[in-house]
Motif scaffolding. Sequence first.
Motif, PDB file in Angstrom:
ATOM      1  N   ASN A   1      21.159  -3.707 -13.596  1.00  0.00           N
ATOM      2  CA  ASN A   1      20.656  -2.570 -14.368  1.00  0.00           C
ATOM      3  C   ASN A   1      21.867  -1.729 -14.788  1.00  0.00           C
ATOM      4  N   THR A   2      22.225  -1.789 -16.058  1.00  0.00           N
ATOM      5  CA  THR A   2      23.449  -1.126 -16.519  1.00  0.00           C
ATOM      6  C   THR A   2      23.406   0.390 -16.383  1.00  0.00           C
ATOM      7  N   GLU A   3      22.218   0.988 -16.337  1.00  0.00           N
ATOM      8  CA  GLU A   3      22.144   2.441 -16.151  1.00  0.00           C
ATOM      9  C   GLU A   3      22.710   2.849 -14.797  1.00  0.00           C
ATOM     10  N   GLU A   4      22.689   1.962 -13.824  1.00  0.00           N
ATOM     11  CA  GLU A   4      23.249   2.256 -12.512  1.00  0.00           C
ATOM     12  C   GLU A   4      24.779   2.247 -12.511  1.00  0.00           C
ATOM     13  N   TRP A   5      25.382   1.779 -13.597  1.00  0.00           N
ATOM     14  CA  TRP A   5      26.843   1.816 -13.728  1.00  0.00           C
ATOM     15  C   TRP A   5      27.324   3.184 -14.209  1.00  0.00           C
ATOM     16  N   HIS A   6      26.438   3.986 -14.802  1.00  0.00           N
ATOM     17  CA  HIS A   6      26.828   5.289 -15.354  1.00  0.00           C
ATOM     18  C   HIS A   6      27.396   6.172 -14.246  1.00  0.00           C
ATOM     19  N   GLY A   7      28.527   6.833 -14.552  1.00  0.00           N
ATOM     20  CA  GLY A   7      29.172   7.718 -13.588  1.00  0.00           C
ATOM     21  C   GLY A   7      30.097   7.006 -12.622  1.00  0.00           C
ATOM     22  N   LYS A   8      30.200   5.698 -12.729  1.00  0.00           N
ATOM     23  CA  LYS A   8      31.041   4.919 -11.809  1.00  0.00           C
ATOM     24  C   LYS A   8      32.457   4.791 -12.370  1.00  0.00           C
ATOM     25  N   PRO A   9      33.451   4.784 -11.471  1.00  0.00           N
ATOM     26  CA  PRO A   9      34.842   4.616 -11.908  1.00  0.00           C
ATOM     27  C   PRO A   9      35.181   3.139 -12.118  1.00  0.00           C
ATOM     28  N   ILE A  10      36.085   2.903 -13.055  1.00  0.00           N
ATOM     29  CA  ILE A  10      36.554   1.538 -13.304  1.00  0.00           C
ATOM     30  C   ILE A  10      37.979   1.605 -13.848  1.00  0.00           C
ATOM     31  N   GLY A  11      38.792   0.631 -13.500  1.00  0.00           N
ATOM     32  CA  GLY A  11      40.142   0.518 -14.037  1.00  0.00           C
ATOM     33  C   GLY A  11      40.118  -0.321 -15.305  1.00  0.00           C
ATOM     34  N   VAL A  12      40.820   0.140 -16.325  1.00  0.00           N
ATOM     35  CA  VAL A  12      40.893  -0.561 -17.602  1.00  0.00           C
ATOM     36  C   VAL A  12      42.357  -0.860 -17.876  1.00  0.00           C
ATOM     37  N   ARG A  13      42.669  -2.140 -18.144  1.00  0.00           N
ATOM     38  CA  ARG A  13      44.060  -2.487 -18.418  1.00  0.00           C
ATOM     39  C   ARG A  13      44.157  -3.582 -19.470  1.00  0.00           C
TER      40      ARG A  13
END
Length: 108
Positions: A76-88
């Motif tokens: 459920n992609t809505e559960e990804w909202h507010g989560k940190p992620i590294g982008v490189r």
Amino acid sequence: MVDLTTFRPSAWINASVVGDENQYSCIISDTGTAEFERDDGKKEVKLIVHFEGDDRALVLNKGNEQVLRELYGSVNTEEWHGKPIGVRNEPTQQMDGSIKGGVKLRRV
């Protein structure tokens, strides 16, 4: 000299936007879909992710989608909202049989 990334800014986050820095820490603000036309003229719907503080979106490839599902334990992609992620930028990534830059997501 004209920097084409600022002269013709893209609506999408790509390797040239990310640049050669090691990694950026981002917060996922929204998810959705976007429709694209393939080379053969057929339409294809892809998953996209938005980050706080950026109007552009990242089109998720299968690898980056899998990273997010494994990190956050949800389809459920809505559960990804507010989560940190590294982008490189990973310039050795193979895409279509050639070596190019590519955006990779990583745990922060």
